[in-house]
Motif scaffolding. Structure first.
Motif, PDB file in Angstrom:
ATOM      1  N   UNK A 199       0.919  -1.291   0.040  1.00  0.00           N
ATOM      2  CA  UNK A 199       0.033  -0.085  -0.168  1.00  0.00           C
ATOM      3  C   UNK A 199       0.819   1.114   0.068  1.00  0.00           C
ATOM      4  N   UNK A 200       1.899   1.351   0.840  1.00  0.00           N
ATOM      5  CA  UNK A 200       2.684   2.378   1.059  1.00  0.00           C
ATOM      6  C   UNK A 200       3.585   2.612  -0.452  1.00  0.00           C
ATOM      7  N   UNK A 201       3.945   1.263  -1.280  1.00  0.00           N
ATOM      8  CA  UNK A 201       4.479   1.522  -2.396  1.00  0.00           C
ATOM      9  C   UNK A 201       3.529   2.010  -3.596  1.00  0.00           C
ATOM     10  N   UNK A 202       2.385   1.760  -3.426  1.00  0.00           N
ATOM     11  CA  UNK A 202       1.348   2.208  -4.321  1.00  0.00           C
ATOM     12  C   UNK A 202       1.286   3.595  -4.160  1.00  0.00           C
ATOM     13  N   UNK A 203       1.071   4.053  -2.897  1.00  0.00           N
ATOM     14  CA  UNK A 203       1.010   5.878  -2.656  1.00  0.00           C
ATOM     15  C   UNK A 203       2.240   6.210  -3.292  1.00  0.00           C
ATOM     16  N   UNK A 204       3.495   5.918  -3.117  1.00  0.00           N
ATOM     17  CA  UNK A 204       4.625   6.315  -3.372  1.00  0.00           C
ATOM     18  C   UNK A 204       4.743   6.536  -5.010  1.00  0.00           C
ATOM     19  N   UNK A 205       4.141   5.448  -5.670  1.00  0.00           N
ATOM     20  CA  UNK A 205       4.242   5.320  -7.105  1.00  0.00           C
ATOM     21  C   UNK A 205       3.039   6.490  -7.487  1.00  0.00           C
ATOM     22  N   UNK A 206       2.032   6.428  -6.861  1.00  0.00           N
ATOM     23  CA  UNK A 206       0.987   7.435  -7.059  1.00  0.00           C
ATOM     24  C   UNK A 206       1.412   8.808  -7.120  1.00  0.00           C
ATOM     25  N   UNK A 207       2.137   9.309  -6.046  1.00  0.00           N
ATOM     26  CA  UNK A 207       2.686  10.552  -5.798  1.00  0.00           C
ATOM     27  C   UNK A 207       3.628  10.746  -6.709  1.00  0.00           C
ATOM     28  N   UNK A 208       4.585   9.778  -7.114  1.00  0.00           N
ATOM     29  CA  UNK A 208       5.487  10.023  -8.264  1.00  0.00           C
ATOM     30  C   UNK A 208       4.983  10.303  -9.567  1.00  0.00           C
ATOM     31  N   UNK A 209       4.008   9.699  -9.733  1.00  0.00           N
ATOM     32  CA  UNK A 209       3.150   9.912 -11.079  1.00  0.00           C
ATOM     33  C   UNK A 209       2.652  11.252 -11.073  1.00  0.00           C
ATOM     34  N   UNK A 210       2.024  11.549 -10.059  1.00  0.00           N
ATOM     35  CA  UNK A 210       1.257  12.942  -9.976  1.00  0.00           C
ATOM     36  C   UNK A 210       2.377  14.018 -10.097  1.00  0.00           C
ATOM     37  N   UNK A 211       3.532  13.875  -9.323  1.00  0.00           N
ATOM     38  CA  UNK A 211       4.718  14.880  -9.769  1.00  0.00           C
ATOM     39  C   UNK A 211       5.140  14.857 -11.113  1.00  0.00           C
ATOM     40  N   UNK A 212       5.262  13.894 -11.493  1.00  0.00           N
ATOM     41  CA  UNK A 212       5.690  13.990 -12.974  1.00  0.00           C
ATOM     42  C   UNK A 212       4.843  14.858 -13.994  1.00  0.00           C
ATOM     43  N   UNK A 213       3.453  14.358 -13.515  1.00  0.00           N
ATOM     44  CA  UNK A 213       2.630  14.888 -14.559  1.00  0.00           C
ATOM     45  C   UNK A 213       2.491  16.453 -14.230  1.00  0.00           C
ATOM     46  N   UNK A 214       2.521  16.913 -12.956  1.00  0.00           N
ATOM     47  CA  UNK A 214       2.408  18.391 -12.671  1.00  0.00           C
ATOM     48  C   UNK A 214       3.532  18.782 -13.203  1.00  0.00           C
ATOM     49  N   UNK A 215       4.587  18.268 -13.127  1.00  0.00           N
ATOM     50  CA  UNK A 215       5.977  18.727 -13.601  1.00  0.00           C
ATOM     51  C   UNK A 215       5.720  19.096 -15.045  1.00  0.00           C
ATOM     52  N   UNK A 216       5.306  18.227 -16.071  1.00  0.00           N
ATOM     53  CA  UNK A 216       5.332  17.966 -17.395  1.00  0.00           C
ATOM     54  C   UNK A 216       4.187  19.348 -17.518  1.00  0.00           C
ATOM     55  N   UNK A 217       2.985  19.489 -17.112  1.00  0.00           N
ATOM     56  CA  UNK A 217       2.269  20.239 -17.313  1.00  0.00           C
ATOM     57  C   UNK A 217       2.830  21.965 -16.909  1.00  0.00           C
TER      58      UNK A 217
END
Length: 176
Positions: free
Chosen positions: A5-23
């Motif tokens: 569950x922690x790894x999934x959260x970290x993966x989700x956070x990383x994905x959101x960070x990459x998306x926000x950075x790209x935008x």
């Protein structure tokens, strides 16, 4: 189960960070393009006004009205200097907005990664600390240069560049 569950959260956070950075990068590119077009238009307008003013001055010279021609040229020179100051201030603002923001984000991200590394990776932590330090130095130097560009005078005095005395510490940093 908790670990996954922690790894999934970290993966989700990383994905959101990459998306926000790209935008953010895409938005910055659109804004830079608009600013460049505005600056280009302003320069063209100033060149057109200068050309008209020079034609007026030339006509006055041909009419032997040297005082008026001189006044037209002096006013034009003042207007050009004013336009150059405004343009320089705008370029400084844009440079600061784009470059300082990007370097600041990089420094913060490197610091976050460094703090998350396990103690067993001390060499990597030290290397990242060097990157942070270099980024902060670059930010300070950029602020100094942009501050110099903001001044109204053309004879801006800049501090002397580092001499040979700092060469050895610089080489030590590079060797790490």
């Amino acid at each position: 189960s908790i670990r996954r569950a922690g790894e999934r959260r970290l993966s989700t956070i990383e994905s959101l960070r990459r998306s926000a950075t790209r935008r953010l990068v895409e938005a910055q590119e659109r804004e830079r393009s608009m600013v460049a077009a505005d600056i280009h238009d302003g320069v063209l307008q100033q060149l057109g006004a200068t050309a008209i003013r020079l034609e007026l001055a030339q006509a006055r010279v041909e009419q032997r009205d040297f005082d008026t021609a001189s006044t037209i040229i002096e006013e034009g020179a003042k207007e050009i200097r004013s336009c150059a100051r405004e343009l320089r201030a705008r370029i400084v603002r844009e440079l600061h907005d784009v470059v300082a923001h990007a370097v600041s984000v990089m420094v913060l991200q490197v610091g976050a990664v460094r703090h998350q590394l396990p103690e067993a990776l001390e060499e990597d932590r030290e290397a990242l600390e060097d990157v942070e330090r270099a980024g902060r130095t670059a930010l300070a130097e950029m602020r100094r240069l942009l501050g110099a560009m903001r001044r109204d005078t053309d004879d801006v005095e800049l501090a002397p560049q580092p001499g040979l005395a700092v060469l050895e510490p610089l080489l030590d940093d590079v060797r790490k």
